[in-house]
Structures are given as structure tokens and as C-alpha cells.
Motif scaffolding. Structure first.
Motif, short mmCIF file in Angstrom:
data_model
loop_
_atom_site.label_atom_id
_atom_site.label_comp_id
_atom_site.label_asym_id
_atom_site.label_seq_id
_atom_site.Cartn_x
_atom_site.Cartn_y
_atom_site.Cartn_z
N VAL A 2 0.83 -1.20 0.00
CA VAL A 2 0.00 0.00 0.00
C VAL A 2 0.87 1.25 0.00
O VAL A 2 0.59 2.22 -0.73
CB VAL A 2 -0.94 -0.01 1.22
CG1 VAL A 2 -1.71 1.31 1.33
CG2 VAL A 2 -1.92 -1.16 1.13
N GLN A 3 1.94 1.25 0.79
CA GLN A 3 2.82 2.41 0.84
C GLN A 3 3.48 2.66 -0.52
O GLN A 3 3.57 3.81 -0.98
CB GLN A 3 3.87 2.21 1.92
CG GLN A 3 4.75 3.45 2.15
CD GLN A 3 5.77 3.22 3.24
OE1 GLN A 3 6.23 2.09 3.46
NE2 GLN A 3 6.13 4.27 3.94
N GLU A 4 3.96 1.60 -1.17
CA GLU A 4 4.58 1.76 -2.48
C GLU A 4 3.58 2.28 -3.51
O GLU A 4 3.93 3.11 -4.36
CB GLU A 4 5.18 0.43 -2.95
CG GLU A 4 6.41 0.00 -2.16
CD GLU A 4 6.92 -1.36 -2.59
OE1 GLU A 4 8.06 -1.71 -2.24
OE2 GLU A 4 6.18 -2.08 -3.29
N ALA A 5 2.33 1.80 -3.43
CA ALA A 5 1.31 2.27 -4.37
C ALA A 5 1.02 3.76 -4.17
O ALA A 5 0.88 4.51 -5.14
CB ALA A 5 0.03 1.45 -4.20
N LEU A 6 0.93 4.20 -2.90
CA LEU A 6 0.67 5.61 -2.64
C LEU A 6 1.85 6.48 -3.04
O LEU A 6 1.66 7.62 -3.51
CB LEU A 6 0.35 5.81 -1.15
CG LEU A 6 -0.93 5.13 -0.65
CD1 LEU A 6 -1.18 5.50 0.81
CD2 LEU A 6 -2.13 5.51 -1.50
N LEU A 7 3.07 5.98 -2.89
CA LEU A 7 4.24 6.74 -3.33
C LEU A 7 4.29 6.84 -4.84
O LEU A 7 4.66 7.89 -5.40
CB LEU A 7 5.52 6.09 -2.79
CG LEU A 7 5.73 6.18 -1.28
CD1 LEU A 7 7.02 5.48 -0.88
CD2 LEU A 7 5.76 7.63 -0.82
N ARG A 8 3.92 5.77 -5.54
CA ARG A 8 3.86 5.84 -7.01
C ARG A 8 2.82 6.87 -7.45
O ARG A 8 3.04 7.60 -8.43
CB ARG A 8 3.51 4.46 -7.59
CG ARG A 8 4.64 3.47 -7.58
CD ARG A 8 4.33 2.27 -8.47
NE ARG A 8 3.16 1.53 -8.00
CZ ARG A 8 3.21 0.50 -7.17
NH1 ARG A 8 4.38 0.09 -6.70
NH2 ARG A 8 2.12 -0.14 -6.81
N ARG A 9 1.72 6.93 -6.73
CA ARG A 9 0.70 7.93 -7.07
C ARG A 9 1.24 9.34 -6.85
O ARG A 9 0.97 10.25 -7.65
CB ARG A 9 -0.56 7.71 -6.22
CG ARG A 9 -1.71 8.63 -6.57
CD ARG A 9 -2.91 8.34 -5.71
NE ARG A 9 -2.67 8.68 -4.32
CZ ARG A 9 -3.54 8.44 -3.33
NH1 ARG A 9 -4.68 7.84 -3.58
NH2 ARG A 9 -3.25 8.78 -2.09
N GLY A 10 2.02 9.55 -5.79
CA GLY A 10 2.61 10.85 -5.54
C GLY A 10 3.60 11.25 -6.62
O GLY A 10 3.66 12.42 -7.03
#
Length: 403
Positions: free
Chosen positions: A200-208
Motif C-alpha cells: 500500500v505504501q509503495e502504491a501511494l508513493l507511485r501515485r505521488g
């Protein structure tokens, strides 16, 4: 986010493809002709045939009086392509003003922006799980183009590696416009699996990273938002409650974007030069509407029922000593004497028992040497972390200090 007719990187790439010399390209820049949209109206009218004599006079008077035949031909081809792209964009804008199809970012524009982003974020390696997919970049670019907030779920924020390995075969899609029936090619990317906290953290960072690519946020401010969201995983829950789960973080993130939608926030840079999402994301995260999604949830088992006095300490009835109920035993032999559970000698000499008033086991390790499997007042696999004498939220070793 620049479109095809407004992309400087795509314009320069096409100039290289047409074998235009560096000197002529430099002259185009000095004249301010750096995009297809500007070049389309620099000479002639889109949709009309070019006059050779007028074009040669325009080249000699505005760009280079001694231009070679190759440069003149390359600029004419570039001008024709620019006028064609402008007409196609105008037609699409008229026939389908609210098209639901996400437009792709030009390849040269994408590579140019990603290179600038890598140079800007020197401490972050934009490779592997942190490299956003092309489809994610297109979604964020569409958000900038339409100037409206859209929620991108973590499973939609796939990486470039996932996109390449799991991309399905192209399918045909029928698009009905105002006056024609068009068959387009659609490429679907399956959602990625986001179950653990790291995923989840990696997905949110990719979105950022994709939002920073589209010019909607500054990455340090977005990273601060993600850090504040994941800090809830480290909060110690009250006795009888569970830690904040990963599913609660995803629900809170969705509530943040829902709040931005309800307040009609626009993501584009303001006239003052500020990006609204830099401050609005953190402000929505700390609002009370989102805080409800991050509250610790009660555990499935019942917590220890402890009577407390006005000072908050556990009370003990000295006149009544509780003993666990004995079950009636049937038969003889090995079943005899199993009604009362055994208590370690260290606890027995201090007056401790094995179970609480709800007939639930108490952790002996917590009361003797200490147990790290759960917090005080919580429950581990051996039993509740409470005092075996007064059932307070402490061990029997510190019973006299707590009373």
C-alpha cells in the motif's frame, strides 16, 4: 500538463526525426516557435494548401535567408504536421467535448518530464516498484487537463514493471462520435495486489510521483502526507483494542479524496503559484471526518472487567477471595483432580489465581518474568496480561506499588 500540440519536447523530437539541422532548430526557438500549436499559425492557415513562393519568402525573412533545401523541406513538413494536428484537436474538441477516454502523454514529453523529475528527486530511486506505469501517468495528466480531483485507488496505481508483465492483449473498442463510427485500440492493465502495508505504501508513493509528474503536487509535501497516514500503524491501542489496520489506512485515504471532492477543490496551480493539494491533503487527513476511519477497533474477545476507584486504580475486595469454579468430574483414574488449574509457586505464594472472574486464563509469563507478545491489559495466546491477584492492568510483581 502539455498536450501533443503544446509539448515542446515532442516538437523537438519531431524536428530531429525530420533531419532539421541544429541551426534551423535554434532559429525556430529564437522566433518563439517551440510547439506545434504555435507553428501551425506562423505561416498560412490550417486546412489550406501552402504556396511554395510565399513559404520560401517566409523562411528567408523570419528564420534563415540561406536555408538549405533539406532544412526548408523539413520545416515545411513540420508545418504541415502542426496544422494537421491542430485541426484534429479542434475536431475532437467539438465532436466530443467531454470524452471519457484518457489521453496518452506524448512519449517525448513523458521521457522529458521523468528525466527532470529524477534530477529533482535525487534521494529517490524511480525504478522498480517506485516507477509509475504509463497508464498512471496518463490518469494524473488527465486530472491536470480537466482540472478536477479524481480518486486513484492503490490497486490502480500500478508500477511500470507490473504494466509490462501483466498487460493484456490489445482489444478493439467502438467509439461512436457525432458523425462517424470509429474502432479504436484499447489496452487494459489489470489491478495490482495491495494487501500488505509495504504494498500500500509503495502504491501511494507511485501515485505521488505521478501527481508530481503532472505538476499537481510537490513530492516532499505529498511524502509528508503519506508519512502522517502510516504513523497510525505505530500508535499503541487502548486495552481491549486492536492496532490500526492497513485496511483502515486505505479507507482513510479514500475519505481524504472524497472530502476534497465534496469541497470542490481544483488541483491546478493557482494564480499565486501555489499547488492546492500540497496543503489540502494534510488538512483533510487531520479533519474529524477522516479521523473516524483511523480509530482503533475493539478486539473480538471481551476485555477484563476490572472495577476501578476514583483515582483510576483497580480495587480489590479483601473480604472475598475469588476462586475459579470447579467442574464436576465424572469417572475415576486420570480424570481425577483436573477441576482446578495449577498455579506456579511464585504466583501462588503471592495469592494469585489462574483465571479472571470471566473464567478466562491469565498469562503467567506476564506476571512472573514478563511477556512481549501483547501490551498490558491485552491478550496473548497464553491469556490476559493482568494481575493474577486483583485483575488490574499490571503484573502481580508490581501489585503492591499499584495498589
Amino acid at each position: 500538463m502539455a498536450t501533443l500540440i503544446d509539448s515542446e519536447a515532442q516538437f523537438l523530437q519531431r524536428a530531429k526525426d525530420f533531419k532539421i539541422s541544429d541551426g534551423m532548430t535554434c532559429n525556430l526557438k529564437l522566433a518563439g516557435l517551440t510547439t506545434f500549436g504555435l507553428l501551425a499559425y506562423a505561416h498560412g492557415q490550417p486546412g489550406q494548401a501552402l504556396n511554395d513562393a510565399a513559404f520560401d519568402a517566409w523562411i528567408a525573412g523570419n528564420l534563415d535567408s540561406a536555408a538549405s533545401l533539406a532544412d526548408s523541406s523539413g520545416v515545411k513538413r513540420l508545418l504541415f504536421e502542426a496544422q494537421t494536428l491542430v485541426l484534429a484537436a479542434l475536431k475532437e474538441q467539438i465532436t466530443s467535448p467531454e470524452s471519457s477516454v484518457v489521453k496518452r502523454v506524448p512519449a517525448a514529453e513523458r521521457e522529458s518530464r521523468m528525466a527532470a523529475l529524477r534530477a529533482q528527486l535525487t534521494g529517490l530511486v524511480l525504478e522498480g516498484p517506485l516507477e509509475p506505469s504509463h497508464s498512471l501517468l496518463d490518469l494524473c495528466a488527465s486530472m491536470h487537463q480537466l482540472n478536477e480531483v479524481r480518486y486513484l485507488a492503490p490497486e490502480k496505481c500500478v508500477s511500470r514493471t507490473h504494466e509490462v508483465l501483466h498487460q493484456k492483449q490489445p482489444t478493439k473498442q467502438i467509439d461512436i462520435s457525432a458523425d462517424s463510427l470509429v474502432v479504436k485500440e484499447a489496452r487494459d492493465v489489470p489491478d495490482s495486489s495491495v494487501q500488505s502495508a509495504l504494498q500500500v505504501q509503495e502504491a501511494l508513493l507511485r501515485r505521488g510521483i505521478a501527481l508530481a509528474f503532472a505538476g499537481l503536487v510537490t513530492y516532499p509535501e505529498y511524502s509528508r502526507y503519506v508519512t502522517a497516514l502510516f504513523m497510525h500503524l505505530h500508535r499503541e491501542p487502548p486495552p481491549g483494542y486492536n492496532r490500526c489496520a492497513v485496511s483502515q489506512l486505505v479507507a482513510a485515504d479514500k475519505a481524504v479524496w472524497q472530502k476534497l471532492l465534496e469541497e470542490n477543490k481544483t488541483p491546478r496551480r493557482t494564480a499565486a503559484g501555489n499547488l492546492p493539494l500540497d496543503t489540502e491533503l494534510s488538512a483533510a487527513l487531520h479533519s474529524y471526518q477522516v479521523s473516524f476511519a483511523l480509530l482503533p477497533l475493539p478486539s473480538k474477545g471481551k476485555g477484563p472487567s476490572v472495577k476501578r476507584n476514583a483515582a483510576g486504580k483497580a480495587e480489590q475486595d479483601d473480604h472475598k477471595v475469588w476462586e475459579p469454579p470447579l467442574k464436576k468430574q465424572k469417572g475415576k483414574g486420570k480424570q481425577k483432580g483436573r477441576g482446578k488449574p495449577s498455579v506456579p509457586a511464585e504466583i501462588a505464594k503471592l495469592g494469585g489465581v489462574a483465571r479472571n472472574p470471566n473464567n478466562e486464563n491469565i498469562c503467567f509469563a506476564f506476571n512472573c518474568s514478563g511477556c512481549s507478545e501483547a501490551a498490558e491489559g491485552a491478550r496473548c495466546r497464553r491469556g490476559w496480561h493482568i494481575c493474577t491477584k486483583c485483575f488490574g492492568v499490571h503484573s502481580i510483581r508490581t501489585h503492591d506499588k499499584s495498589s
